[in-house]
Design a protein around this motif. Structure first.
Motif, PDB file in Angstrom:
ATOM      1  N   LYS A 116       0.839  -1.183   0.000  1.00 51.67           N
ATOM      2  CA  LYS A 116       0.000   0.000   0.000  1.00 51.67           C
ATOM      3  C   LYS A 116       0.879   1.238   0.000  1.00 51.67           C
ATOM      4  CE  LYS A 116      -3.860  -2.238   2.356  1.00 51.67           C
ATOM      5  NZ  LYS A 116      -4.792  -2.189   3.511  1.00 51.67           N
ATOM      6  N   SER A 117       1.280   1.619  -1.202  1.00 49.95           N
ATOM      7  CA  SER A 117       2.137   2.788  -1.343  1.00 49.95           C
ATOM      8  C   SER A 117       1.618   3.618  -2.495  1.00 49.95           C
ATOM      9  CB  SER A 117       3.589   2.367  -1.598  1.00 49.95           C
ATOM     10  OG  SER A 117       4.410   3.494  -1.770  1.00 49.95           O
ATOM     11  N   THR A 118       1.476   4.895  -2.301  1.00 47.29           N
ATOM     12  CA  THR A 118       0.969   5.787  -3.324  1.00 47.29           C
ATOM     13  C   THR A 118       1.899   6.975  -3.480  1.00 47.29           C
ATOM     14  OG1 THR A 118      -0.402   6.928  -1.675  1.00 47.29           O
ATOM     15  CG2 THR A 118      -1.424   5.124  -2.913  1.00 47.29           C
ATOM     16  N   VAL A 176      10.603  -0.107  -5.670  1.00 48.72           N
ATOM     17  CA  VAL A 176       9.602  -0.634  -6.605  1.00 48.72           C
ATOM     18  C   VAL A 176       8.388  -1.086  -5.799  1.00 48.72           C
ATOM     19  CG1 VAL A 176       9.096  -2.331  -8.385  1.00 48.72           C
ATOM     20  CG2 VAL A 176      11.401  -1.353  -8.221  1.00 48.72           C
ATOM     21  N   HIS A 177       7.226  -0.587  -6.151  1.00 52.94           N
ATOM     22  CA  HIS A 177       5.992  -0.908  -5.439  1.00 52.94           C
ATOM     23  C   HIS A 177       4.986  -1.494  -6.424  1.00 52.94           C
ATOM     24  CE1 HIS A 177       7.206   1.470  -1.857  1.00 52.94           C
ATOM     25  NE2 HIS A 177       7.804   2.234  -2.760  1.00 52.94           N
ATOM     26  N   ARG A 178       4.323  -2.563  -6.002  1.00 54.35           N
ATOM     27  CA  ARG A 178       3.253  -3.160  -6.802  1.00 54.35           C
ATOM     28  C   ARG A 178       1.917  -2.580  -6.353  1.00 54.35           C
ATOM     29  NH1 ARG A 178       4.820  -7.589  -9.746  1.00 54.35           N
ATOM     30  NH2 ARG A 178       6.884  -8.421  -9.253  1.00 54.35           N
ATOM     31  N   VAL A 179       1.182  -2.026  -7.317  1.00 53.47           N
ATOM     32  CA  VAL A 179      -0.099  -1.399  -7.017  1.00 53.47           C
ATOM     33  C   VAL A 179      -1.134  -1.878  -8.033  1.00 53.47           C
ATOM     34  CG1 VAL A 179       0.964   0.648  -5.973  1.00 53.47           C
ATOM     35  CG2 VAL A 179       0.465   0.624  -8.421  1.00 53.47           C
ATOM     36  N   SER A 180      -2.374  -1.518  -7.814  1.00 56.61           N
ATOM     37  CA  SER A 180      -3.454  -1.914  -8.708  1.00 56.61           C
ATOM     38  C   SER A 180      -3.507  -0.994  -9.925  1.00 56.61           C
ATOM     39  CB  SER A 180      -4.790  -1.871  -7.973  1.00 56.61           C
ATOM     40  OG  SER A 180      -5.113  -0.537  -7.615  1.00 56.61           O
TER      41      SER A 180
END
Length: 385
Positions: A116-118, A176-180
């Motif tokens: 959960k990173s924005t 690196v962040h995985r998001v929707s």
């Protein structure tokens, strides 16, 4: 005969009520037809209620058929169960069918836990670059300060192009962040992001302090600069940068007044060229043009096919030969070049149409016209060499 027909209609009515279970219609229909033929004398009378184990069953045929219905629905519902409920029944369903079932019910997919990173919306020193090529070149060219890389969660993150971007991010120490997909859509305001977004510092126009004098004599050919005045559409600016880079233009410069900035939209429209090719900005193009003219540069303007009478000679682009350092001027989408810049031009180039034009379509899109004119000038420069 009349009694038989009424009984037969009554049983067909029972069959029609069972249409909520289409897989059993054929079995029910065959049962009633067979019963009516074997016992026509009993067809006019209703089957008496049967008390069985303390429960009243309305119709005997329903009592006999209920176990069959239960078996049928039990077998069919196996496909729709959650993966954790199927257990040993997975062997009865093919892998293709299970895959289709999971695609139809995305809420049942087994997804890895996303981080959960924005994007930090409060940070004014960073903007969101989107698209494979813009993100990759932003990471490799080092002109931006990259902060975070956001990658779409799912199978798309395993594409070779996306993995390449992630690899460059790891090399640069970028998180690196995985998001929707929804998060990525919000970051780039619904534009085509191709599954990756990069939070990085913005790019600014270059100044004369960044000039590389060796670039003008790199191939012992006269340099060609493209000068833009009042280009406001970021899509047009991106397309012009892409054509300029592809055709080998030595420098692209733009007026700072009444022109669009070097935004992520421009970078995406240029397919990332903006990340590698510096764009110079000038507060006063007139002073720069006058200075270059005194140094022996040829100032070439551009006009439409219906330019009319002009004090400056108008030449077809195919007839122009580039023999010395040249500045090619392109005006904005609406009015074209201003009168002040037109007065400084030594010659004007135009693209002749290939047919009689209807009113309102006498000109080309500025990015298309730039590509045609640049190709014509670069070809004349190569043929001269």
């Amino acid at each position: 005969m009349w009694v038989f027909s009424m009984s037969h209609q009554h049983r067909l009515l029972l069959v029609s009520r069972s249409f909520q279970q289409p897989a059993l219609v054929s079995q029910f229909a065959s049962y009633h037809v067979t019963a009516a033929r074997l016992n026509p004398e009993d067809s006019s009378s209703r089957i008496k209620p049967v008390v069985k184990r303390g429960r009243k069953v309305s119709d005997g045929w329903q009592d006999r058929e209920r176990p069959f219905q239960q078996r049928q629905w039990k077998n069919e519902s196996t496909v729709l169960q959650k993966p954790s409920q199927r257990m040993g029944d997975d062997r009865r369903v093919s892998s293709e069918l299970r895959k289709l079932c999971l695609e139809d019910f995305p809420s049942e997919r087994e997804r890895p836990v996303r981080q959960k990173s924005t994007v930090d919306s409060k940070s004014e020193d960073f903007e969101v670059v989107f698209g494979i090529s813009p993100c990759l070149l932003a990471l490799t060219q080092g002109r931006r300060k990259a902060r975070k890389l956001f990658v779409k969660d799912g199978e798309a993150s395993h594409r070779a192009s996306v993995l390449k971007v992630c690899e460059e991010a790891h090399k640069s120490g970028v998180q690196v962040h995985r998001v929707s997909k929804r998060d990525l859509d919000k970051m780039c305001e619904g534009r085509v992001h191709q599954g990756v977004c990069l939070q990085a510092s913005p790019l600014r126009f270059l100044t004369e302090k960044n000039t590389d004098s060796a670039a003008n004599i790199k191939h012992n050919t006269p340099p060609l600069w493209l000068i833009l005045e009042g280009i406001q559409d970021p899509m047009n600016l991106g397309a012009i940068l892409r054509s300029s880079y592809f055709l080998g233009v030595d420098r692209v410069a733009s007026s700072l007044h009444n022109s669009c900035p070097l935004s992520p939209v421009v970078s995406k429209a240029s397919s990332g060229v903006m990340e590698a090719m510096g764009v110079y900005g000038y507060k006063n193009l007139e002073e720069m043009l006058k200075s270059k003219a005194t140094q022996g540069w040829e100032v070439v303007g551009t006009v439409g096919a219906d330019a009319g009478e002009s004090e400056v000679p108008v030449t077809k682009c195919s007839d122009f030969k580039m023999t010395k350092p040249t500045l090619l001027l392109m005006g904005g989408e609406g009015e074209g070049l201003s009168k002040d810049l037109l007065s400084l031009c030594h010659t004007l180039l135009t693209i002749p149409p290939g047919r009689d034009l209807f009113p309102g379509v006498e000109s080309l899109n500025v990015s298309v016209a730039a590509g045609i004119l640049l190709h014509s000038l670069m070809f004349s420069r190569r043929s001269k060499r």
